[in-house]
Design a protein around this motif. Structure first.
Motif, PDB file in Angstrom:
ATOM      1  N   LYS A  57       0.835  -1.210   0.000  1.00  0.00           N
ATOM      2  CA  LYS A  57       0.000   0.000   0.000  1.00  0.00           C
ATOM      3  C   LYS A  57       0.866   1.255   0.000  1.00  0.00           C
ATOM      4  O   LYS A  57       0.560   2.232  -0.701  1.00  0.00           O
ATOM      5  CB  LYS A  57      -0.954  -0.021   1.200  1.00  0.00           C
ATOM      6  N   ARG A  61       0.811   3.987  -3.035  1.00  0.00           N
ATOM      7  CA  ARG A  61       0.540   5.413  -2.815  1.00  0.00           C
ATOM      8  C   ARG A  61       1.683   6.267  -3.348  1.00  0.00           C
ATOM      9  O   ARG A  61       1.465   7.286  -3.999  1.00  0.00           O
ATOM     10  CB  ARG A  61       0.322   5.703  -1.324  1.00  0.00           C
ATOM     11  N   TRP A  66      -3.531   5.299  -6.153  1.00  0.00           N
ATOM     12  CA  TRP A  66      -4.238   5.366  -4.866  1.00  0.00           C
ATOM     13  C   TRP A  66      -5.606   5.999  -5.082  1.00  0.00           C
ATOM     14  O   TRP A  66      -5.742   6.967  -5.822  1.00  0.00           O
ATOM     15  CB  TRP A  66      -3.408   6.191  -3.882  1.00  0.00           C
ATOM     16  N   ASN A  67      -6.633   5.433  -4.448  1.00  0.00           N
ATOM     17  CA  ASN A  67      -8.009   5.942  -4.586  1.00  0.00           C
ATOM     18  C   ASN A  67      -8.400   6.082  -6.064  1.00  0.00           C
ATOM     19  O   ASN A  67      -9.020   7.076  -6.483  1.00  0.00           O
ATOM     20  CB  ASN A  67      -8.165   7.293  -3.871  1.00  0.00           C
ATOM     21  N   GLU A  99      -7.290  -3.818  -2.154  1.00  0.00           N
ATOM     22  CA  GLU A  99      -6.890  -3.113  -0.936  1.00  0.00           C
ATOM     23  C   GLU A  99      -5.556  -2.406  -1.119  1.00  0.00           C
ATOM     24  O   GLU A  99      -5.337  -1.325  -0.550  1.00  0.00           O
ATOM     25  CB  GLU A  99      -6.794  -4.072   0.256  1.00  0.00           C
ATOM     26  N   ASN A 102      -6.241   0.950  -2.223  1.00  0.00           N
ATOM     27  CA  ASN A 102      -7.315   1.590  -1.453  1.00  0.00           C
ATOM     28  C   ASN A 102      -8.618   1.640  -2.259  1.00  0.00           C
ATOM     29  O   ASN A 102      -9.349   2.631  -2.233  1.00  0.00           O
ATOM     30  CB  ASN A 102      -6.933   3.001  -1.006  1.00  0.00           C
ATOM     31  N   CYS A 103      -8.893   0.546  -2.951  1.00  0.00           N
ATOM     32  CA  CYS A 103     -10.070   0.467  -3.828  1.00  0.00           C
ATOM     33  C   CYS A 103     -10.961  -0.719  -3.469  1.00  0.00           C
ATOM     34  O   CYS A 103     -11.669  -1.253  -4.335  1.00  0.00           O
ATOM     35  CB  CYS A 103      -9.627   0.338  -5.288  1.00  0.00           C
ATOM     36  N   ASP A 107     -15.254  -0.180   1.600  1.00  0.00           N
ATOM     37  CA  ASP A 107     -14.744   1.177   1.808  1.00  0.00           C
ATOM     38  C   ASP A 107     -15.006   2.082   0.614  1.00  0.00           C
ATOM     39  O   ASP A 107     -15.293   3.270   0.779  1.00  0.00           O
ATOM     40  CB  ASP A 107     -13.249   1.138   2.117  1.00  0.00           C
ATOM     41  N   THR A 108     -14.876   1.534  -0.617  1.00  0.00           N
ATOM     42  CA  THR A 108     -15.118   2.386  -1.783  1.00  0.00           C
ATOM     43  C   THR A 108     -16.535   2.937  -1.767  1.00  0.00           C
ATOM     44  O   THR A 108     -16.760   4.136  -1.976  1.00  0.00           O
ATOM     45  CB  THR A 108     -14.871   1.601  -3.078  1.00  0.00           C
ATOM     46  N   GLY A 133      -6.337   5.690   3.909  1.00  0.00           N
ATOM     47  CA  GLY A 133      -6.147   4.275   4.196  1.00  0.00           C
ATOM     48  C   GLY A 133      -5.790   3.984   5.635  1.00  0.00           C
ATOM     49  O   GLY A 133      -5.294   2.898   5.957  1.00  0.00           O
ATOM     50  N   ARG A 136     -10.699   1.559   8.401  1.00  0.00           N
ATOM     51  CA  ARG A 136     -11.621   0.837   7.535  1.00  0.00           C
ATOM     52  C   ARG A 136     -13.041   1.076   8.016  1.00  0.00           C
ATOM     53  O   ARG A 136     -13.276   1.525   9.160  1.00  0.00           O
ATOM     54  CB  ARG A 136     -11.315  -0.658   7.523  1.00  0.00           C
TER      55      ARG A 136
END
Length: 413
Positions: A57, A61, A66-67, A99, A102-103, A107-108, A133, A136
């Protein structure tokens, strides 16, 4: 209609695929071993994050991956739904890849709810750390005591009491509830039983999981698997009091929020399923060509070549249908893409289930083992046929829309 990726989308996909090839896919076996060693059993209080995922992760990033799901160019990649769809497909080739970027669900979906409907204070408290991130989240909608395929059956309640909202009810299959970093849930409950329209009776509320009255009862095994470190939990809310400021958008807006949340989310799920189906098909071909029985490669026995052809056609059809749904969301909005969204929710998991089943058959006993990821993919496919509404509900939606179109044509004739 134009499903061709934009230059920006193509560049992001190439970078994602390169990162996957270099860092994520080679770590798949190590991830399974570490997760099994750290998180065996049903005692979710002992579950831990897998260190290699945290390392990946940080790398993702730093690489600007990321995202990727978020259409805001300041907070995410700024991609349209149809541009993000191929990225979701690429992530579907590995069980933990989403994960890393961060997708990952839920959470998305929860971040999209907060992004589109949250107040400034809600965004500052919950959206910002989710986007980083650091924490959660959980989505609490399905209930054990009613037929949740009809969400208007919901019995959990949200009532006002002074300056607080008081929540009561039991939820289950709340994904991510066992994760060590799970800190907040979005709770959906009945807030106005007298509203004339059943779809304006429910509200969504943000609930910190350490609030008194929130009790996690257990993690639910899916076909014997607990899916650590995320888990799918059953949780009781007993007179849980939160500030009125935790209400999202307003009373009676729960279904409105849910539709906005689930539309793009189903694109994500379906494209990941298609990526998983592609991976299963590759494993099937490799196994079928490398093993010989009765003097021939397995792939050339028992009608397997025809099964291979049908699998290829089914995957490509599912992809095109999903891209069409994504394009329609982008151009016309979720409300005008309901037929396509429901259609892909039926088609993509069924295609994945069929392809994985054929791949398992080619692999024989190995296909049921952990030496290959096929049994996990099969469970994923079967679960997706229930998650976010069972096949029958989505088929009914498609049929209603088709009958409505027929009636309009008859009236215009």
């Amino acid at each position: 209609m134009d499903f061709a990726p934009s230059p920006r989308g193509r560049e992001m996909l190439e970078r994602l695929q390169a990162f996957m090839a270099e860092h994520v896919l080679p770590a798949e076996a190590a991830y399974r071993e570490a997760n099994h060693r750290l998180n065996g059993g049903s005692d979710w209080t002992r579950w831990q994050t897998v260190p290699l995922v945290d390392d990946l992760k940080e790398k993702a990033r730093a690489a600007g991956l990321w995202n990727l799901f978020l259409p805001d160019p300041q907070l995410g990649a700024g991609l349209k739904t149809v541009e993000y769809a191929p990225l979701a497909e690429a992530m579907g080739r590995c069980e933990f890849a989403a994960e890393v970027f961060n997708c990952n669900a839920p959470d998305t979906g929860n971040m999209e709810v907060l992004y589109h409907y949250g107040s400034p204070d809600q965004k500052a408290r919950w959206l910002a750390p989710l986007l980083r991130g650091e924490i959660r989240s959980v989505f609490c909608m399905t209930e054990p005591g009613v037929a949740s395929s009809d969400a208007t059956n919901m019995q959990a309640t949200v009532r006002e009491e002074g300056d607080a909202l008081v929540l009561n009810g039991r939820k289950w299959w709340s994904t991510g509830l066992g994760h060590p970093r799970a800190q907040v849930a979005i709770f959906m409950g009945l807030s106005d039983e007298q509203a004339p329209d059943a779809h304006h009776r429910h509200s969504m509320v943000l609930v910190p999981l350490d609030t008194p009255g929130v009790k996690i009862l257990r993690m639910l095994p899916a076909a014997g698997q607990y899916d650590p470190p995320y888990g799918h939990g059953e949780v009781q809310f007993d007179d849980v009091r939160v500030p009125k400021a935790n209400l999202i958008l307003g009373h009676g807006r729960g279904f409105e929020i849910a539709q906005g949340r689930l539309g793009p989310g189903r694109i994500h799920h379906c494209m990941r399923a298609i990526g998983a189906a592609e991976y299963a098909l590759e494993l099937m071909v490799a196994r079928g060509l490398s093993r010989t029985a009765f003097g021939k490669p397995l792939l050339k026995l028992g009608g397997n070549l025809e099964k291979l052809a049908h699998a290829r056609m089914a995957i490509d059809q599912a992809r095109l249908l999903t891209l069409y749904a994504a394009w329609k969301i982008d151009t016309a909005g979720v409300r005008h893409a309901m037929t396509e969204i429901s259609a892909i929710k039926v088609v993509a998991p069924n295609v994945l289930q069929s392809v994985v089943d054929q791949a398992i058959q080619i692999h024989g006993g190995c296909g049921l083992s952990d030496d290959v990821p096929l049994s996990g993919l099969h469970l994923m496919a079967r679960a997706l046929r229930l998650a976010d509404g069972p096949d029958e509900v989505h088929c009914a939606m498609v049929a209603r829309q088709e009958l409505r179109r027929f009636q309009h044509r008859q009236e215009a004739a």
